[in-house]
Design a protein around this motif. Structure first.
Motif, PDB file in Angstrom:
ATOM      1  N   ILE A   1      -0.124  -3.420  -6.746  1.00  0.00           N
ATOM      2  CA  ILE A   1      -1.555  -3.703  -6.881  1.00  0.00           C
ATOM      3  C   ILE A   1      -1.803  -5.212  -6.857  1.00  0.00           C
ATOM      4  CG2 ILE A   1      -3.508  -3.595  -8.491  1.00  0.00           C
ATOM      5  CD1 ILE A   1      -2.413  -0.785  -9.304  1.00  0.00           C
ATOM      6  N   ILE A   2      -0.965  -5.954  -7.563  1.00  0.00           N
ATOM      7  CA  ILE A   2      -1.111  -7.414  -7.575  1.00  0.00           C
ATOM      8  C   ILE A   2      -0.903  -7.978  -6.168  1.00  0.00           C
ATOM      9  CG2 ILE A   2      -0.155  -9.579  -8.463  1.00  0.00           C
ATOM     10  CD1 ILE A   2       0.517  -7.997 -11.069  1.00  0.00           C
TER      11      ILE A   2
ATOM     12  N   ARG B   1      -3.985  -7.263  -4.018  1.00  0.00           N
ATOM     13  CA  ARG B   1      -5.119  -8.124  -4.391  1.00  0.00           C
ATOM     14  C   ARG B   1      -4.898  -9.571  -3.945  1.00  0.00           C
ATOM     15  NH1 ARG B   1      -6.877  -5.870 -10.370  1.00  0.00           N
ATOM     16  NH2 ARG B   1      -7.804  -3.967  -9.589  1.00  0.00           N
ATOM     17  N   LYS B   2      -3.699 -10.086  -4.175  1.00  0.00           N
ATOM     18  CA  LYS B   2      -3.415 -11.477  -3.770  1.00  0.00           C
ATOM     19  C   LYS B   2      -3.459 -11.632  -2.254  1.00  0.00           C
ATOM     20  CE  LYS B   2      -0.840 -13.584  -7.527  1.00  0.00           C
ATOM     21  NZ  LYS B   2      -1.777 -14.683  -7.712  1.00  0.00           N
TER      22      LYS B   2
ATOM     23  N   ARG C   1       0.842  -1.216   0.000  1.00  0.00           N
ATOM     24  CA  ARG C   1       0.000   0.000   0.000  1.00  0.00           C
ATOM     25  C   ARG C   1       0.868   1.255   0.000  1.00  0.00           C
ATOM     26  NH1 ARG C   1      -2.519  -3.253   3.735  1.00  0.00           N
ATOM     27  NH2 ARG C   1      -4.568  -3.988   3.111  1.00  0.00           N
TER      28      ARG C   1
ATOM     29  N   LYS D   1      -5.319  -9.964  -0.210  1.00  0.00           N
ATOM     30  CA  LYS D   1      -6.725  -9.909   0.214  1.00  0.00           C
ATOM     31  C   LYS D   1      -7.468 -11.209  -0.043  1.00  0.00           C
ATOM     32  CE  LYS D   1      -7.766  -5.003  -0.019  1.00  0.00           C
ATOM     33  NZ  LYS D   1      -8.575  -3.963  -0.683  1.00  0.00           N
ATOM     34  N   GLU D   2      -7.038 -11.973  -1.029  1.00  0.00           N
ATOM     35  CA  GLU D   2      -7.716 -13.230  -1.389  1.00  0.00           C
ATOM     36  C   GLU D   2      -7.776 -14.191  -0.204  1.00  0.00           C
ATOM     37  OE1 GLU D   2      -5.756 -14.882  -4.772  1.00  0.00           O
ATOM     38  OE2 GLU D   2      -6.459 -13.303  -6.119  1.00  0.00           O
TER      39      GLU D   2
END
Length: 144
Positions: A134-135, A138-139, A68, A141-142
């Motif tokens: 960003i990747i 996102r990963k 972040r 958060k999965e």
């Protein structure tokens, strides 16, 4: 270590590697080739150099939340790089550019293939770190 954690680690190490290469490249231009950085170059350095330390420590500690902060630094630094590049290549921006101290921001120490300048290289590095960040976000958060 599961597959997802290994992928996150590789992404973080890749982002760190990009920041390291960008930092070493800028130091090579200024310290070895003796290119004097303009004011906008200094601002870009302010947003790139800390990422070497932040991303390196995060990779060692496997702290994926750093993405972040890295994304924030890269968006700001990339915006400065884009503006700087536009000042170098687009007449409208050259005519309406800010004063940049003793070294003009419109100057081009390098101009490889007619479009690759130092701010362009910085822009590419910031862009790549942003995409990787960003990747990672996102990963990470999965799993939650």
């Amino acid at each position: 270590m599961n597959k997802k954690e290994k992928a996150l680690e590789n992404l973080l190490i890749s982002a760190w590697g990009i920041s390291l290469i960008a930092t070493l490249g800028s130091l090579y231009f200024s310290e070895v080739l003796k290119f004097i950085p303009c004011d906008l170059c200094w601002f870009q350095r302010i947003f790139m150099y800390p990422q070497v330390i932040l991303l390196g420590l995060a990779a060692i500690r496997k702290e994926y939340g750093i993405a972040r902060y890295s994304l924030t630094l890269s968006i700001i630094g990339g915006t400065i790089s884009l503006y700087h590049y536009l000042m170098q290549k687009i007449p409208f921006f050259q005519e309406h550019s800010i004063s940049c101290g003793r070294v003009p921001c419109t100057g081009q120490y390098i101009n490889w293939f007619g479009f690759i300048t130092i701010p362009f290289l910085a822009l590419i590095a910031f862009f790549l770190i942003s995409v990787l960040s960003i990747i990672i976000i996102r990963k990470a958060k999965e799993g939650n």
